[in-house]
Design a protein around this motif. Sequence first.
Motif, mmCIF file in Angstrom:
data_model
loop_
_atom_site.group_PDB
_atom_site.id
_atom_site.type_symbol
_atom_site.label_atom_id
_atom_site.label_comp_id
_atom_site.label_asym_id
_atom_site.label_seq_id
_atom_site.Cartn_x
_atom_site.Cartn_y
_atom_site.Cartn_z
ATOM 1 N N ARG A 74 -1.122 20.222 -8.052
ATOM 2 C CA ARG A 74 -0.696 18.887 -7.638
ATOM 3 C C ARG A 74 -0.900 18.690 -6.137
ATOM 4 O O ARG A 74 -1.307 17.628 -5.690
ATOM 5 C CB ARG A 74 0.769 18.692 -8.022
ATOM 6 N N SER A 118 3.752 9.843 -10.059
ATOM 7 C CA SER A 118 3.126 10.022 -11.375
ATOM 8 C C SER A 118 2.398 11.356 -11.465
ATOM 9 O O SER A 118 2.383 12.005 -12.512
ATOM 10 C CB SER A 118 2.155 8.868 -11.636
ATOM 11 N N GLN A 119 1.815 11.809 -10.381
ATOM 12 C CA GLN A 119 1.159 13.122 -10.389
ATOM 13 C C GLN A 119 2.179 14.251 -10.516
ATOM 14 O O GLN A 119 1.926 15.257 -11.160
ATOM 15 C CB GLN A 119 0.346 13.293 -9.113
ATOM 16 N N SER A 179 4.038 5.585 -5.710
ATOM 17 C CA SER A 179 4.014 5.616 -7.173
ATOM 18 C C SER A 179 2.935 6.567 -7.689
ATOM 19 O O SER A 179 3.131 7.275 -8.677
ATOM 20 C CB SER A 179 3.762 4.208 -7.710
ATOM 21 N N ALA A 180 1.799 6.630 -7.007
ATOM 22 C CA ALA A 180 0.736 7.539 -7.430
ATOM 23 C C ALA A 180 1.174 8.992 -7.266
ATOM 24 O O ALA A 180 0.928 9.837 -8.141
ATOM 25 C CB ALA A 180 -0.539 7.272 -6.631
ATOM 26 N N SER A 181 1.845 9.315 -6.181
ATOM 27 C CA SER A 181 2.302 10.692 -5.985
ATOM 28 C C SER A 181 3.395 11.077 -6.979
ATOM 29 O O SER A 181 3.430 12.200 -7.487
ATOM 30 C CB SER A 181 2.810 10.854 -4.554
ATOM 31 N N SER A 226 -3.312 15.814 -4.620
ATOM 32 C CA SER A 226 -2.839 14.829 -3.655
ATOM 33 C C SER A 226 -3.590 14.960 -2.335
ATOM 34 O O SER A 226 -3.929 13.959 -1.699
ATOM 35 C CB SER A 226 -1.332 14.999 -3.428
ATOM 36 N N GLN A 248 2.221 1.751 -3.510
ATOM 37 C CA GLN A 248 1.199 2.274 -4.418
ATOM 38 C C GLN A 248 0.984 3.765 -4.215
ATOM 39 O O GLN A 248 0.859 4.529 -5.176
ATOM 40 C CB GLN A 248 -0.111 1.509 -4.216
ATOM 41 N N LEU A 249 0.973 4.206 -2.956
ATOM 42 C CA LEU A 249 0.797 5.627 -2.688
ATOM 43 C C LEU A 249 1.993 6.425 -3.198
ATOM 44 O O LEU A 249 1.842 7.525 -3.757
ATOM 45 C CB LEU A 249 0.612 5.861 -1.192
ATOM 46 N N GLN A 288 -6.919 13.295 -2.728
ATOM 47 C CA GLN A 288 -6.892 11.850 -2.686
ATOM 48 C C GLN A 288 -6.809 11.339 -1.250
ATOM 49 O O GLN A 288 -7.418 10.339 -0.907
ATOM 50 C CB GLN A 288 -5.705 11.324 -3.485
ATOM 51 N N GLN A 297 0.826 -1.212 0.000
ATOM 52 C CA GLN A 297 0.000 0.000 0.000
ATOM 53 C C GLN A 297 0.858 1.258 0.000
ATOM 54 O O GLN A 297 0.555 2.225 -0.706
ATOM 55 C CB GLN A 297 -0.915 -0.020 1.225
#
Length: 316
Positions: A227, A215-216, A211-213, A231, A208-209, A234, A205
Amino acid sequence: MAQVAYLDSMLREYLVYRGYSNTLKALDLEQRNEKDQHFRAERLIEHFNAAVQASDLKALRSLWLHLDNNLFSKLDHTYAVAVKKLENSLLKYYLVTAYSNNKSDKISEFFNILASELHQQSEWKDWFFFSFCKNAEESPTFALFFTKQWQDTLLLSLRNFLTTVYQCLPQPSFVRAEQEAAHMQRLQDDNTRLRARLLQLQQEQQQQLASASSSQNLSGGDGGGTRRRSSYRQQQSLSDILPFDISPPGHIVDDFCIIASEASIVGQASEVQARGLKLLIRNIGSGSSPVMSRKDNGGDKSSSKHRSGSVGRSWI
């Protein structure tokens, strides 16, 4: 049975280590004689009968107390009445046998030891006269207990009861020690595996967080402020969202009010149009109409041209 055999070997090893040779011989003898669980009840009946025939009250009560503490106390409470009934019948069998063997001293000893315990029970009320009764085997109160049928029925009932108890009795803790140790080890292994799985899920988890940040941050937008807002949006939960502060309207407007206002506007427009038509009809009928005045003065050309030109200039 495998656990019982293993524990028997451990017990034998312990007795040899401590030097209990007599106990080891007794253990070997009892293991050879004990073929099945039904023989346990037979042996107990033999011990009870031997204590009764020898008028050994101490041995009788000691054996019964041992069974009561280790076997009967583990039964359901509904069997308490049956256990007490068998105990009283066994004590009466002891008195009848002592009376038949002319051991009046054993009868007196019995009541001297157990009088304080038995006087609270109603079924023993008549038995306090037993030591003073002559020809008790002919007395209506005690004659039944001297019959062979009653004595055989008592021993058979006691044997069946002990056999049933041994069949339903759970294994002792000493026998279940190995099983409980294996069960605890399985529980500990399951706990360790679940903890490792939980740690793995938490790490996934977090990845994933992250990688999501990232990519943003790489994707375009309207700057760092957007941004940060995305974030934050989310990570924001439903409990963090506050409702908009919208003030209520000053007055209430419904459809009926709108329809009424539209109807009044249409009525005013129709009244204006009707007044315009009435005014046009009135001008046509009167002499002040420009059209009618042009027709009346058509014979005089100069004056007509002058008027029509003046009229045309005034219109233009």
